[in-house]
Write a protein that holds these residues in place. Structure first.
Motif, short mmCIF file in Angstrom:
data_model
loop_
_atom_site.label_atom_id
_atom_site.label_comp_id
_atom_site.label_asym_id
_atom_site.label_seq_id
_atom_site.Cartn_x
_atom_site.Cartn_y
_atom_site.Cartn_z
N LEU A 80 0.84 -1.20 0.00
CA LEU A 80 0.00 0.00 0.00
C LEU A 80 0.87 1.25 0.00
O LEU A 80 2.03 1.20 0.43
CB LEU A 80 -0.92 0.00 1.22
CG LEU A 80 -2.05 -1.05 1.22
CD1 LEU A 80 -2.77 -1.05 2.57
CD2 LEU A 80 -3.03 -0.78 0.09
N ALA A 84 -0.67 5.93 3.27
CA ALA A 84 -2.08 5.49 3.23
C ALA A 84 -2.68 5.38 4.62
O ALA A 84 -2.01 5.00 5.58
CB ALA A 84 -2.18 4.15 2.51
N GLU A 85 -3.96 5.70 4.72
CA GLU A 85 -4.74 5.42 5.92
C GLU A 85 -5.51 4.13 5.69
O GLU A 85 -6.13 3.95 4.64
CB GLU A 85 -5.70 6.56 6.25
CG GLU A 85 -6.46 6.33 7.55
CD GLU A 85 -7.40 7.47 7.90
OE1 GLU A 85 -7.94 7.45 9.03
OE2 GLU A 85 -7.59 8.37 7.07
N SER A 99 -9.16 -2.20 4.14
CA SER A 99 -9.41 -1.33 3.00
C SER A 99 -8.57 -0.07 3.10
O SER A 99 -8.28 0.43 4.20
CB SER A 99 -10.89 -0.97 2.88
OG SER A 99 -11.34 -0.31 4.05
N SER A 100 -8.18 0.44 1.94
CA SER A 100 -7.44 1.70 1.87
C SER A 100 -7.69 2.29 0.49
O SER A 100 -7.38 1.65 -0.53
CB SER A 100 -5.94 1.47 2.09
OG SER A 100 -5.24 2.68 2.00
N GLY A 101 -8.25 3.51 0.44
CA GLY A 101 -8.60 4.09 -0.85
C GLY A 101 -9.59 3.21 -1.58
O GLY A 101 -10.64 2.83 -1.03
N LYS A 102 -9.26 2.82 -2.79
CA LYS A 102 -10.14 1.96 -3.58
C LYS A 102 -9.77 0.48 -3.47
O LYS A 102 -10.37 -0.36 -4.14
CB LYS A 102 -10.11 2.41 -5.04
CG LYS A 102 -10.67 3.81 -5.25
CD LYS A 102 -10.68 4.20 -6.72
CE LYS A 102 -11.27 5.59 -6.91
NZ LYS A 102 -11.30 6.00 -8.34
N LYS A 104 -9.45 -3.10 -1.45
CA LYS A 104 -10.17 -3.81 -0.39
C LYS A 104 -9.70 -5.26 -0.38
O LYS A 104 -9.63 -5.92 -1.43
CB LYS A 104 -11.68 -3.73 -0.63
CG LYS A 104 -12.52 -4.46 0.40
CD LYS A 104 -14.01 -4.34 0.06
CE LYS A 104 -14.87 -5.14 1.01
NZ LYS A 104 -16.32 -5.03 0.67
#
Length: 371
Positions: A80, A84-85, A99-102, A104
């Motif tokens: 990732l 990233a969160e 999940s992170s952004g788009k 999953k």
């Protein structure tokens, strides 16, 4: 369970965990890491000999606990984006959603109730050391631990008190080379037992010390276990249940041939001439004479190499000694001083190598090879 956390915070902890957890284990849960969301995240990894617990700052939405495959989780996190969160939530008793952004990911889970825990031990000694001090003792000795487990009592670092309890000393040896490193005994260590820290535990402890953002480490010892608290990480390990040999009898007392020379120049010279030393021979011949050291290697397969350097040598007669070239370089690179010294007795007796100018806390012993 539901929480959010920044990737760079979580991946550092999971990196520590995944190196402890076995990739192949008799029980599936032994390949998992336990994640418990309370005030912070409490992450636990374990194998039969080691347990690591770390606290990680996170935004906890819903408390809970579960176990997930640690190597899969680590692979996800490291791929990732760095900033990233990450949002993690438990979908049901068998699934965890990352999940992170788009992106999953769905991970299969196992109940945390059956996760193994290391039994508590009555730690009879508890004292504090600087992280740099403990890391120094480990780094200067761990290279001499045997690479196999056939000699069980040598498969780690022997940590004990010497000089009537005034000095804390770490020792490692594979019978051909030995590393000894000492420091003033920390306050509170006077009742510590002599222990052997296993090789694998040493590796994990070294990583934690290298990543530490605190100045001190808390050390707790019993006859069977050791615990190291480094900031938000707590590493507990079983000890080697064996008697370390009396290494002091291997320390020579009457080596009268002494040579002193620049460490960096010596390492470069030995490294260069080692090109003519094959895996089969692995040897370098050192010839000392008044003011000069000549190093040479030769094999039928690789040819020969020779180089000389100026040294301070206290003997008028020429003296020859042969060492395993890799072992010699391993030791020389551990010496921090600008000048190193080597003291010898004869061509078959243990040789002492150490720093001349500043590194008085560590010394190394190397057995010569027969010509």
């Amino acid at each position: 369970m539901e929480f959010s956390v920044f990737r760079q915070v979580l991946v550092k902890s999971i990196a520590h965990m995944q190196s402890i957890v076995e990739r192949r284990a008799p029980l599936p849960i032994m390949m998992n890491v336990k994640i418990e969301a309370k005030d912070d995240l409490i992450i636990t990894a374990a194998n039969v000999d080691l347990e690591l617990v770390e606290r990680v700052k996170a935004d906890i939405t819903l408390p809970g606990k579960i176990t997930v495959p640690v190597h899969l989780l680590y692979d996800i996190l490291r791929k990732l984006p760095e900033e990233a969160e990450i949002k993690i939530r438990q979908a049901n008793e068998q699934q965890l959603i990352v999940s992170s952004g788009k992106a999953k990911f769905t991970l299969l889970t196992l109940s945390a109730d059956s996760f193994p825990t290391m039994s508590a031990a009555n730690m009879s000694a508890k004292f504090s050391m600087t992280t740099g001090g403990l890391a120094h003792m480990i780094d200067k000795t761990k290279f001499a631990i045997p690479g196999d487990d056939t000699r069980y009592n040598l498969a780690g670092i022997y940590l004990h008190l010497t000089a009537e309890g005034k000095t804390l000393t770490a020792v490692a040896t594979d019978s051909l080379r030995m590393a000894v490193c000492s420091a003033p005994a920390p306050a509170g260590s006077s009742n510590m037992p002599s222990v052997i820290l296993p090789r694998r535990s040493i590796g994990e402890l070294s990583k934690l010390l290298a990543d530490a953002d605190v100045d001190d480490v808390m050390v707790e010892l019993s006859e069977t276990k050791a615990r190291f608290t480094i900031g938000d990480a707590v590493l507990t390990t079983k000890l080697i249940d064996a008697q370390f040999p009396n290494y002091t009898i291997a320390i020579p007392k009457s080596n009268d041939k002494l040579a002193v020379f620049p460490k960096a120049q010596f390492v470069e010279m030995i490294d260069r001439v080692s090109v003519a030393s094959t895996e089969r021979t692995k040897s370098v011949v050192l010839n000392f004479s008044a003011g000069k050291l000549v190093a040479n290697t030769s094999t039928p397969e690789a040819g020969a190499a020779v180089e000389e350097m100026d040294v301070e040598y206290n003997n008028d007669e020429q003296f020859q000694i042969v060492f395993n070239v890799r072992f010699l370089l391993d030791i020389a690179t551990q010496i921090d001083a600008d000048k190193m010294q080597i003291s010898m007795m004869d061509s078959l007796s243990p040789t002492i190598l150490q720093g001349k100018e500043k590194e008085n806390d560590c010394f190394f012993i190397l057995m010569p090879q027969k010509v």
